[in-house]
Design an enzyme around this catalytic site. Sequence first.
Site, PDB file in Angstrom:
ATOM      1  N   ASN A   9       0.871  -1.179   0.000  1.00 46.74           N
ATOM      2  CA  ASN A   9       0.000   0.000   0.000  1.00 46.74           C
ATOM      3  C   ASN A   9       0.906   1.227   0.000  1.00 46.74           C
ATOM      4  O   ASN A   9       1.453   1.599   1.033  1.00 46.74           O
ATOM      5  CB  ASN A   9      -0.892  -0.043   1.251  1.00 46.74           C
ATOM      6  N   LYS A  11       0.173   4.260  -0.396  1.00 43.37           N
ATOM      7  CA  LYS A  11      -0.479   5.470   0.140  1.00 43.37           C
ATOM      8  C   LYS A  11      -0.201   6.663  -0.785  1.00 43.37           C
ATOM      9  O   LYS A  11      -0.088   6.476  -1.989  1.00 43.37           O
ATOM     10  CB  LYS A  11      -0.054   5.713   1.590  1.00 43.37           C
ATOM     11  N   HIS A  99      -9.646   1.143   4.742  1.00 49.69           N
ATOM     12  CA  HIS A  99      -8.396   1.369   5.480  1.00 49.69           C
ATOM     13  C   HIS A  99      -8.681   2.329   6.642  1.00 49.69           C
ATOM     14  O   HIS A  99      -9.486   3.255   6.498  1.00 49.69           O
ATOM     15  CB  HIS A  99      -7.328   1.942   4.544  1.00 49.69           C
ATOM     16  N   GLU A 101      -7.140   4.752   7.746  1.00 53.85           N
ATOM     17  CA  GLU A 101      -6.924   6.173   7.429  1.00 53.85           C
ATOM     18  C   GLU A 101      -8.148   6.757   6.734  1.00 53.85           C
ATOM     19  O   GLU A 101      -8.490   7.926   6.934  1.00 53.85           O
ATOM     20  CB  GLU A 101      -5.652   6.325   6.573  1.00 53.85           C
ATOM     21  N   GLU A 171      -5.410  -4.867  10.650  1.00 49.44           N
ATOM     22  CA  GLU A 171      -4.394  -3.827  10.853  1.00 49.44           C
ATOM     23  C   GLU A 171      -4.689  -3.046  12.134  1.00 49.44           C
ATOM     24  O   GLU A 171      -5.482  -2.093  12.109  1.00 49.44           O
ATOM     25  CB  GLU A 171      -4.405  -2.849   9.677  1.00 49.44           C
ATOM     26  N   GLY A 177       2.324   2.459  10.764  1.00 54.45           N
ATOM     27  CA  GLY A 177       3.270   3.552  10.601  1.00 54.45           C
ATOM     28  C   GLY A 177       3.964   3.970  11.885  1.00 54.45           C
ATOM     29  O   GLY A 177       4.599   5.017  11.940  1.00 54.45           O
ATOM     30  N   SER A 217       3.310  -1.945  10.372  1.00 50.10           N
ATOM     31  CA  SER A 217       4.764  -1.963  10.562  1.00 50.10           C
ATOM     32  C   SER A 217       5.407  -3.317  10.235  1.00 50.10           C
ATOM     33  O   SER A 217       6.354  -3.731  10.904  1.00 50.10           O
ATOM     34  CB  SER A 217       5.123  -1.518  11.981  1.00 50.10           C
TER      35      SER A 217
END
Length: 260
Positions: A9, A11, A99, A101, A171, A177, A217
Amino acid sequence: MKHKLIVGNWKMNGSMQSSLELVDKIITHNSPAPGDKISPHYVICPPAVYLQELNKVINKSVVKLGAQDVSEYANGAYTGQVAAEMLKDIGCDYVIIGHSERRQYCGETDEMIARKFLAALAQNITPILCVGESLEAREANQTEKIILGQLNAVIDIVGAEKFAEGVIAYEPIWAIGTGKTASPEQAQEVHAAIRTLLISKLPKEIARKMMILYGGSVKASNAASLFVMPDIDGALVGGASLDAKDFLGIGEAAKMPHTN
Ligand code: PGA
């Protein structure tokens, strides 16, 4: 034995030039001779504006192309959105959906995510459905409740049979991250709970076949310890997917045999 699935991904990172260079390295590493078994399977999800150009390179390879989001609508007056049919048109076989985010910054709800899931399937695009809990939820022992709730919300709308055509990515938000990976045992515990849910909804062999990826991560250095877990079928990789060596290193770890 299942082939593992390694999804990158990207991003909102990179340029046309850097994307082409990254893809070139991934493809060069994955040029099997005729008859070779392809393991693991790779998918890359670059920014939407680069998909079409990258597909020209990727479509001659074993690497698959995915998008990072899709509209819940088929077409029409939805400024800025991209329809599943358009993604299919330019060569996408996968799309990341829900996701954290997007749930957080774009206000995506479980219902919207379920409609995106169906929109993707209608175009023969495999949805990669992301679920994950916050740090507060984990600390309050709510992890399983949150994850199963997010999954059930989608299953209730799309139906178990269609749900089985997707891929799940667990996730934990606190691991995305941050450099803080869930321990293999923490991840396996959630993956096992997801598998149990799937077994309760689907014929056993279909539930066992569904891919459950871990994300948060993942790096070349921690991938092998995650991949030996019986219910971890691959990885959804953010930061480390922007570096060919790191990303391919994760793929190398995925060549290790599954324990179940
Ligand atoms: P990360 O991101 O690997 O950088 O933690 C994973 C993701 O958000 O999919």
